[in-house]
Design an enzyme around this catalytic site. Structure first.
Site, mmCIF file in Angstrom:
data_model
loop_
_atom_site.group_PDB
_atom_site.id
_atom_site.type_symbol
_atom_site.label_atom_id
_atom_site.label_comp_id
_atom_site.label_asym_id
_atom_site.label_seq_id
_atom_site.Cartn_x
_atom_site.Cartn_y
_atom_site.Cartn_z
ATOM 1 N N GLY A 1 45.574 32.056 13.687
ATOM 2 C CA GLY A 1 45.146 32.538 12.378
ATOM 3 C C GLY A 1 44.055 31.638 11.837
ATOM 4 N N CYS A 2 43.926 31.616 10.547
ATOM 5 C CA CYS A 2 42.899 30.815 9.897
ATOM 6 C C CYS A 2 43.048 29.346 10.287
ATOM 7 C CB CYS A 2 43.018 30.975 8.380
ATOM 8 S SG CYS A 2 41.879 29.958 7.450
ATOM 9 N N PHE A 3 41.967 28.739 10.728
ATOM 10 C CA PHE A 3 42.073 27.344 11.160
ATOM 11 C C PHE A 3 42.424 26.406 10.014
ATOM 12 C CE2 PHE A 3 37.219 27.885 11.747
ATOM 13 C CZ PHE A 3 36.955 27.833 10.385
ATOM 14 N N ASP B 1 45.754 36.926 7.588
ATOM 15 C CA ASP B 1 44.511 36.877 8.364
ATOM 16 C C ASP B 1 44.565 37.914 9.476
ATOM 17 O OD1 ASP B 1 43.677 34.607 6.864
ATOM 18 O OD2 ASP B 1 44.933 33.340 8.130
#
Length: 175
Positions: free
Chosen positions: A13-15, A92
């Protein structure tokens, strides 16, 4: 004697949400947000978000295997993601947020595959484990404003982490 530093690359997902769980662990030397797995050289955030580069948001972790093993990192990784969701993580959505363990060598591949098989066999999740295990490709650092986001924007980061925390509490309590 020079200490050995190894690397691990995880996408989940979102880093922004993938840095903090690893960042302060003993044995972690550095964690960087970036892009990997695609075909564009040195992509930008806007290019990756356009879904035309093939890249996934990921974190690259430099660690001392004498203090923290790759197997331990993989275990921590599983607890940060929904391994049953192939096309994103939590809020995300899209291929640039897919869950992937990018392996640097055969030893990492064996550990990751065994860990995935054990997780599937555990019946912890009703759905199949769909996180992929892929060979590491070039990793490109994300723009500086993405680095250590949880330190720069703690309120925004806390909102991003709420769903992950609820999922973790539901699925990773002792079973």
């Amino acid at each position: 004697m020079t200490k050995t530093i190894e690397t691990a690359i995880f996408a989940g997902g979102c880093f922004w949400c993938m840095v903090e769980p690893f960042d302060s662990l003993p044995g972690i030397e550095k964690v960087r947000s970036g892009y990997t797995g695609g075909h564009t050289v040195n992509p930008t955030y806007e290019e990756v978000s356009s879904h035309t580069t093939g890249h996934t948001e990921a974190v690259k972790i430099w660690f001392d295997p004498e203090k923290l093993t790759y197997d331990e990192l993989v275990t921590i990784y599983w607890e940060q993601t929904d391994p049953t969701d192939a096309m994103g993580q939590f809020q995300d959505r899209g291929d640039n947020y897919r869950p992937v363990i990018f392996v640097a060598n055969q030893a990492q591949r064996e550990i990751a595959e065994q860990s995935k098989a054990s997780l599937q066999a555990s019946a912890r999740f009703e759905q199949p484990i769909v996180t992929t295990i892929e060979d590491a490709k070039p990793f490109y650092d994300a723009e500086e404003y993405h680095q250590d986001f949880y330190k720069k924007e703690p309120t925004r980061e806390a909102l991003e982490m709420e769903q992950r925390l609820a999922f973790k509490q539901k699925n990773w309590q002792k079973k």
